[in-house]
Design an enzyme around this catalytic site. Sequence first.
Site, short mmCIF file in Angstrom:
data_model
loop_
_atom_site.label_atom_id
_atom_site.label_comp_id
_atom_site.label_asym_id
_atom_site.label_seq_id
_atom_site.Cartn_x
_atom_site.Cartn_y
_atom_site.Cartn_z
N HIS A 115 15.91 -43.82 -114.34
CA HIS A 115 14.77 -44.53 -114.95
C HIS A 115 14.90 -44.53 -116.46
O HIS A 115 13.93 -44.34 -117.18
CB HIS A 115 13.45 -43.89 -114.52
CG HIS A 115 13.01 -44.30 -113.14
ND1 HIS A 115 12.42 -45.50 -112.87
CD2 HIS A 115 13.11 -43.66 -111.95
CE1 HIS A 115 12.16 -45.59 -111.57
NE2 HIS A 115 12.57 -44.49 -110.99
N GLU A 158 14.40 -40.98 -108.01
CA GLU A 158 15.07 -42.26 -107.72
C GLU A 158 16.32 -42.49 -108.57
O GLU A 158 16.51 -43.58 -109.10
CB GLU A 158 14.08 -43.41 -107.94
CG GLU A 158 12.86 -43.31 -107.05
CD GLU A 158 11.85 -44.43 -107.28
OE1 GLU A 158 11.41 -45.00 -106.28
OE2 GLU A 158 11.51 -44.72 -108.44
N ASP A 167 10.76 -45.01 -119.41
CA ASP A 167 11.20 -45.52 -118.10
C ASP A 167 11.98 -46.78 -118.37
O ASP A 167 12.32 -47.08 -119.52
CB ASP A 167 9.98 -45.77 -117.18
CG ASP A 167 10.35 -45.67 -115.70
OD1 ASP A 167 11.30 -46.34 -115.27
OD2 ASP A 167 9.66 -44.92 -114.97
C1 ACM Z 1 7.80 -42.20 -108.29
O1 ACM Z 1 6.83 -42.84 -107.82
N1 ACM Z 1 8.99 -42.78 -108.41
C2 ACM Z 1 7.68 -40.83 -108.70
#
Ligand code: ACM
Length: 746
Positions: A267, A330, A186
């Site tokens: 991410h 995201e 991430d």
């Molecule tokens: C998440 O909480 N962005 C999967």
Amino acid sequence: MLLGLMAASLPLASSIIPAPVEYRATGQAPFRFTAETKVVDAQGTNASKRLKEMLARSAGLALVGPGKTSQVVFRPKSDAKKLRPDWYWLKVSPGEILIEYSTEAGAFYAVQTLRQLLPDEVESNKPVKGIDWRVPSVEIADGPRFAWRGMMLDESRHFFGVEFVKRQLDRMALLKQNVFHWHLTDDGGWRIEIKKYPNLTKTGAWRLDTGGVWPSGGWNYENVQFVGEKHPKRYGGYYTQAQIKEIVRYAADRHITVVPEIEMPGHALAATVSYPELLCENVPAADKPGKTVSNVLCAGNDLSVKFMEEVLDEVLALFPSTFVHVGADEVLKTFWKNCPKCQARIKDHGLKNEEELQSWFVRHFDAYLAKKGRRLVGWDEILEGGLAPGATVMSWRGTSGGIAAAKAGRDVVMSPTSHCYFDYSYQAISTEHVYSWEPVPTQLSPEEGARVMGGQYNVWTEWIPDARKCERMQYPRALAMAEVLWSPAGHRDPTSFRERANQFYRRLDALGAAYTMPIPEVPFSAVFFEGSVSVRPLEEAVPFNLRYTTDGSQPTAKSPVCEGDVSVDRNTTLSFAYVSAGGQIGDVARIDCRPRPAPPTGLATGLSVSRYLISGTPRSMPDFHQMEEHDRFVVPAVDAETRPRAEKFGVVWDGYFEAIEPGLYTFWLTSDDGSRLWLEDALVVDNDGPHAAVEKAGAVLLLPGKYRLRVEWFDQGGANTLKLEMAAPGDDRGPVPANLLFHRQP
Ligand code: ACM
Ligand code: ZN
């Protein structure tokens, strides 16, 4: 099933979590593990190995005795193949424990049930002497409701290491959880060695101390700044491939599948700082503090695709799991909008927009994984722009993604923020709230509902810097989740669960697991008195001692136990906290005790208000005493109208509040962002922090008289909410009457 056993609530004698499907105490004498006991297992199951290992470690018993009067027999059910997988039938009688099972995992779950039926000392790491290793005589038929009973650990934002992960796996096994979703990559760091791309762990696994004290600085997750090996003050770590193999094997021994998550295409900051050529054109440099946004792989660059394929090749060699998680949540698509390569990809493939580009990317890896005999799972954003044909959806933004996927005939794992985000506080998601969760949404038909493979809780670690906090965020909520995902929906019984959970704390103590205890409930946070006053917290049914101090210090395991009224005749603070039998200390509830102040003189109606302009983005109330006032005047009330017309500001109301009647006064303070209410030097309502409109209440016991009042409010942009209400003794809640507010005339 078995002898028509009772499916009712478990009696207290058993603290089994999750509750078995069918359970009956036979009333016979207990079985005893002794030097005589022998394990008989013609199949040589992993489950019997684990049982032997457990009793050798904690009891010093090898379970290879003569076995004439005491044996534990493992055997598959004769019709095992026709039975539901992972079931077991456990019969405990004075001379024999019989474990029958449908699959080996079932035998393993039987051992976990035995573990919970044995004394807590069975969790010890060294042989404990003088324990009667007995198991009550019971008959149990049991198996899981859902196939996916998971826990997600984010090790990117904070890194915990091999021993911690093994401990988590062992506790998951105790609770019959079977999927460890390991969030390994991430923006906060890359945690898995990839031999083809060494920079991922040479650079991407380490970040700089950005200064200050955690959480606003230090080994913070925000303002990520990555460094090379040279920097002396750095945070991070990663798992070598050998360590990963060791953990995967350890999990498999406990019938837990490790599902790796390799985030793509977003991410991915740790990847892009390590290999900046993976970024889109026209993005800001990624290796500077605060540039946490340039974290998206260029979907138009074939290099990104090749990179992820080669990373996955190494990942697949380490993880036998059918499911491989690719994240895909995201994704900041503005980078793709501004990137010629991404726009070219959109054009070449006849895609409509950036959503479809994301879908194209995910489809590619869906096919890539399918070719290797694996299945792709992603967060529910993979529905946007069209779901890849083989993809399984993990629903986190509520349940709508999961519902849509199930209706489209796809497999689904439910993990909505409403019940499953264990990084949220216990105030936001209580254990009871988790226990009330139903993973299959009512909108689904039975056929659609069968697409819900199960659920999982997620431990995101942006704000979880150490192992103890990571455990406290899980327990006791993980107990509730385990029961939700294992036990039949019709068995849900909050009273039985609470009683069993209350017993389970002793086992958590024996395991050395940290957990969250309730904060003692006090009837008020401050009291003003004449002479002396007696106070006591409310009584709660918890298995802990309530301990207290009378000098404002933190209670310890040696502080006196509170067994009734505490009498006070001086200016001090009482502090109450629960302390467990294992010595764990919970959060503290305080009562400020203050002699009634002398009557003030020279007052006029209205409150004096001071206004401030603030810069930066404070995470808590600024110290206004250290700041220069913007202006000051007198107002009749506390409300949002008084705010300066600026983006970021602070407002402080100063003056006096008059109590006419003696008794309990309650104040409610609603604000966006933070606010606080003080009477004299007692903090009555603490609504501090950067947040959307939140209401907090506080109560104070007052004698008639005038009390210095201070209300503070700060706003760092966005909505401007502030509301103060009160209820006087015997009165309804409403605004604070203007005739009760005063200020000292200059
Ligand atoms: C998440 O909480 N962005 C999967
Ligand atoms: Zn691009």
